[in-house]
Design an enzyme around this catalytic site. Structure first.
Site, PDB file in Angstrom:
ATOM      1  N   GLU A   1       8.860  -0.351   2.652  1.00  0.00           N
ATOM      2  CA  GLU A   1       7.525  -0.561   2.089  1.00  0.00           C
ATOM      3  C   GLU A   1       6.521  -0.781   3.212  1.00  0.00           C
ATOM      4  O   GLU A   1       6.879  -1.234   4.299  1.00  0.00           O
ATOM      5  CB  GLU A   1       7.511  -1.787   1.169  1.00  0.00           C
ATOM      6  CG  GLU A   1       8.473  -1.726   0.001  1.00  0.00           C
ATOM      7  CD  GLU A   1       8.491  -3.016  -0.800  1.00  0.00           C
ATOM      8  OE1 GLU A   1       8.984  -2.988  -1.934  1.00  0.00           O
ATOM      9  OE2 GLU A   1       8.003  -4.051  -0.283  1.00  0.00           O
ATOM     10  N   VAL A   2       5.258  -0.467   2.911  1.00  0.00           N
ATOM     11  CA  VAL A   2       4.164  -0.753   3.841  1.00  0.00           C
ATOM     12  C   VAL A   2       3.180  -1.685   3.138  1.00  0.00           C
ATOM     13  O   VAL A   2       2.739  -1.395   2.020  1.00  0.00           O
ATOM     14  CB  VAL A   2       3.450   0.530   4.299  1.00  0.00           C
ATOM     15  CG1 VAL A   2       2.293   0.176   5.232  1.00  0.00           C
ATOM     16  CG2 VAL A   2       4.426   1.472   4.995  1.00  0.00           C
TER      17      VAL A   2
ATOM     18  N   ARG B   1      11.624   5.761   0.428  1.00  0.00           N
ATOM     19  CA  ARG B   1      13.064   5.524   0.355  1.00  0.00           C
ATOM     20  C   ARG B   1      13.554   4.639   1.491  1.00  0.00           C
ATOM     21  O   ARG B   1      14.652   4.101   1.436  1.00  0.00           O
ATOM     22  CB  ARG B   1      13.811   6.861   0.365  1.00  0.00           C
ATOM     23  CG  ARG B   1      13.787   7.603   1.674  1.00  0.00           C
ATOM     24  CD  ARG B   1      14.571   8.899   1.608  1.00  0.00           C
ATOM     25  NE  ARG B   1      13.939   9.859   0.707  1.00  0.00           N
ATOM     26  CZ  ARG B   1      14.422  11.067   0.466  1.00  0.00           C
ATOM     27  NH1 ARG B   1      15.537  11.453   1.056  1.00  0.00           N
ATOM     28  NH2 ARG B   1      13.792  11.903  -0.339  1.00  0.00           N
ATOM     29  N   TYR B   2      12.750   4.490   2.539  1.00  0.00           N
ATOM     30  CA  TYR B   2      13.205   3.714   3.681  1.00  0.00           C
ATOM     31  C   TYR B   2      12.496   2.365   3.817  1.00  0.00           C
ATOM     32  O   TYR B   2      12.709   1.662   4.789  1.00  0.00           O
ATOM     33  CB  TYR B   2      13.032   4.523   4.972  1.00  0.00           C
ATOM     34  CG  TYR B   2      13.883   5.761   4.994  1.00  0.00           C
ATOM     35  CD1 TYR B   2      15.272   5.665   5.049  1.00  0.00           C
ATOM     36  CD2 TYR B   2      13.315   7.026   4.941  1.00  0.00           C
ATOM     37  CE1 TYR B   2      16.067   6.794   5.058  1.00  0.00           C
ATOM     38  CE2 TYR B   2      14.102   8.160   4.957  1.00  0.00           C
ATOM     39  CZ  TYR B   2      15.479   8.045   5.012  1.00  0.00           C
ATOM     40  OH  TYR B   2      16.270   9.166   5.026  1.00  0.00           O
TER      41      TYR B   2
ATOM     42  N   VAL C   1       0.817  -1.221   0.000  1.00  0.00           N
ATOM     43  CA  VAL C   1       0.000   0.000   0.000  1.00  0.00           C
ATOM     44  C   VAL C   1       0.846   1.263   0.000  1.00  0.00           C
ATOM     45  O   VAL C   1       0.311   2.366  -0.072  1.00  0.00           O
ATOM     46  CB  VAL C   1      -0.959   0.010   1.214  1.00  0.00           C
ATOM     47  CG1 VAL C   1      -1.960  -1.120   1.098  1.00  0.00           C
ATOM     48  CG2 VAL C   1      -0.184  -0.088   2.525  1.00  0.00           C
ATOM     49  N   GLY C   2       2.153   1.112   0.067  1.00  0.00           N
ATOM     50  CA  GLY C   2       3.002   2.301   0.046  1.00  0.00           C
ATOM     51  C   GLY C   2       4.468   1.942  -0.037  1.00  0.00           C
ATOM     52  O   GLY C   2       4.907   0.912   0.475  1.00  0.00           O
TER      53      GLY C   2
ATOM     54  N   LYS D   1       5.114  -2.795   8.114  1.00  0.00           N
ATOM     55  CA  LYS D   1       6.136  -1.913   7.555  1.00  0.00           C
ATOM     56  C   LYS D   1       7.432  -2.707   7.460  1.00  0.00           C
ATOM     57  O   LYS D   1       7.958  -3.181   8.464  1.00  0.00           O
ATOM     58  CB  LYS D   1       6.334  -0.674   8.423  1.00  0.00           C
ATOM     59  CG  LYS D   1       7.306   0.336   7.829  1.00  0.00           C
ATOM     60  CD  LYS D   1       7.366   1.608   8.672  1.00  0.00           C
ATOM     61  CE  LYS D   1       8.318   2.627   8.062  1.00  0.00           C
ATOM     62  NZ  LYS D   1       8.400   3.863   8.880  1.00  0.00           N
TER      63      LYS D   1
ATOM     64  N   ASP E   1      10.199  14.045  13.207  1.00  0.00           N
ATOM     65  CA  ASP E   1       9.918  13.939  11.766  1.00  0.00           C
ATOM     66  C   ASP E   1       8.413  14.014  11.521  1.00  0.00           C
ATOM     67  O   ASP E   1       7.855  13.245  10.735  1.00  0.00           O
ATOM     68  CB  ASP E   1      10.487  12.635  11.206  1.00  0.00           C
ATOM     69  CG  ASP E   1      10.546  12.631   9.674  1.00  0.00           C
ATOM     70  OD1 ASP E   1      10.518  13.722   9.075  1.00  0.00           O
ATOM     71  OD2 ASP E   1      10.613  11.545   9.083  1.00  0.00           O
TER      72      ASP E   1
END
Length: 504
Positions: A216-217, A213-214, A209-210, A230, A331
């Protein structure tokens, strides 16, 4: 009288040389000219080498006539003949004539033959070594992976047989049951480690679903329930470790903080993956939500008040056995805020979080080389004047970012039938992926802030929100509002709206 003396002096050396030339030397004699003897006498000894019908012929002997020997000995060697001369008793015993040209050709031929063999060896040897090394490396890697999986499987088997662990009856529990149990029987920060691992191993990944750069979800399923998984990239291992550490040691169960379920280091497709398993919110991030959805006054206030509540919970230190240290997010942005079905939001991604405890007065910054999102960085971060050893400095950075998120949300609130398109902060001043220097110039040097549309001032709610966000954007960090003050102000605005509706 002088002339005879001079002649006498000139004659003396001549006689001396002549005596030397006439002196006989015994020499070694070898070859066809020696007859049966191995010695000869002459004025000079020699050793010669010649080529006869392709064969080398070595000879040793003596020159009876000095002048003959002198001429022969001074003749330079040719490709097929060479002579070495000497004077003295058996002086030619240990000397050997050499044929430079012939020897050079022979050596070149030998070298050519040897070079070809060497060339073959030089080419084949590295190839053979590389093949052997590759085979050994593959075998070692497979062995390591096999051992790793055997250890994981053996641990899972051990966990399943230990009596008294929740893991033994996870299959009959729901996530709500497990999380409720963890809140009443432990720190309330998450499931016990063994249950976390069991849950992680029973999750099926359904769809991505996403991506970022760090990592995937993914939307995953456990016992028929949706969960968010995640998967961190290897370069962001520190963020995974930080979130895992924070969720497992701190009481973070709050309706406006993303609910943590489990964390695990698992092996999938012959590679190690870092998983963080949380509640799944199908509405997605606030960033995605705002691009597709316009807001009325009620939904706008519900969103910003829930974010402020979550941030206030992070910032405050709670004392007691069920307490928590103060936490700064570092963040905060619309992409790290998720929208829930009830219209509220929850704060996610604590990979850069900073913790502080008054009891120990220790500031735990963590060990993560990753930095925050440049577009949301406060002036003191951009110009590097932040007091890195002061926890309040980090909270004020969060407040700056909250003001920008508040601006993003307010733009999507409809008033008098007017609404702005979604845009990220400073969209009209910096490129899509601004550099550190781009943001420093806009925020620190030019001291610019996001534009407040004129239509906001005709709506009492948007007017109040505009005033609030400006108080989050002070250049001086200590002048900014606290998260608790923001929460109280938004609550007051929300209550006044309810009162206005009641009066109507």
């Amino acid at each position: 009288m002088a002339l005879p003396v001079l002649l006498l002096l000139l004659a003396l050396p001549s006689r001396s040389v002549q005596d030397e030339e006439l002196k006989l030397n015994e020499c070694v004699c070898e070859g066809m000219s020696c007859g049966n003897g191995d010695r000869c006498q002459g004025q000079q000894c020699f050793a010669s080498l010649s080529i006869n019908d392709g064969a080398k012929v070595y000879q040793k002997g003596c020159f009876q006539v000095y002048e003959q020997g002198k001429m022969t000995c001074k003749t330079p060697p040719s490709p097929d003949q060479a002579v070495e001369c000497c004077q003295g008793y058996l002086c030619n015993m240990n000397i050997t004539a050499k044929l430079p040209s012939s020897k050079g050709q022979t050596l070149q031929g030998e070298a050519a033959g040897y070079s070809m063999e060497t060339l073959i060896i030089v080419i084949l040897a590295p190839v053979v070594v590389l093949v052997i090394f590759s085979v050994v490396a593959v075998l070692i890697i497979r062995r390591i992976q096999k051992n790793h999986m055997e250890r994981l499987n053996s641990r899972d088997a051990e966990y399943g047989t230990i009596e008294g662990l929740i893991a033994s009856n996870v299959g009959d529990s729901t996530l709500a049951d497990l999380l409720d149990h963890s809140c009443t029987s432990g720190s309330g920060s998450g499931l016990p480690f063994l249950v976390q691992r069991t849950v992680a191993r029973q999750i099926t990944l359904v769809e991505c679903v996403g991506k970022g750069r760090y990592g995937e979800v993914w939307r995953g399923q456990w016992q028929g329930e949706n969960v968010a998984v995640k998967i961190f990239s290897s370069r962001d291992e520190k963020s995974w470790f930080r979130e895992t550490e924070l969720y497992n040691t701190v009481l973070l169960r709050h309706e406006n903080i993303l609910g943590f379920i489990a964390s695990d280091m698992t092996s999938r497709n012959s590679s190690t993956q870092l998983w963080l398993i949380t509640h799944y919110h199908e509405m997605g991030s606030l960033y995605d939500y705002l691009q597709l959805t316009t807001l009325d006054t009620v939904s706008c206030l519900r969103i910003v008040l829930s974010i402020a509540s979550g941030l206030a919970h992070l910032h405050i230190e709670i004392f007691g056995t069920q307490g928590k240290p103060a936490i700064s997010h570092r963040d905060l942005k619309s992409k790290n805020i998720l929208v829930k079905k009830n219209g509220q939001c929850c704060i996610a991604d604590l990979g850069l979080a900073v913790m502080h405890s008054q009891s120990t007065n220790q500031l735990d910054v963590g060990n993560n080389p990753r930095v925050g999102t440049k577009r949301y960085m406060a002036p003191e971060v951009l110009d590097e004047t932040i007091q890195a050893d002061c926890f309040d400095s980090y909270k004020r950075v969060d407040i700056w970012a909250f003001g920008l998120v508040l601006w993003e949300v307010a733009r999507r609130m409809v008033s008098n039938g007017i609404v702005e398109d979604y845009k990220p902060p400073f969209y009209d001043l910096v490129p899509n992926d601004p550099s550190f220097e781009d943001m420093r110039k806009v925020v620190c040097v030019d001291q610019q802030r996001p534009n407040i549309p004129n239509r906001w001032f005709s709506d009492p709610t948007l007017t109040s929100l505009a005033k609030l966000m400006k108080e989050c954007w002070y250049q001086n960090p200590s002048a900014r509002l606290t998260a608790l003050r923001i929460k109280k102000t938004l609550t007051k605005i929300d209550n006044s709206l309810d009162k206005l509706k009641a009066d109507c």
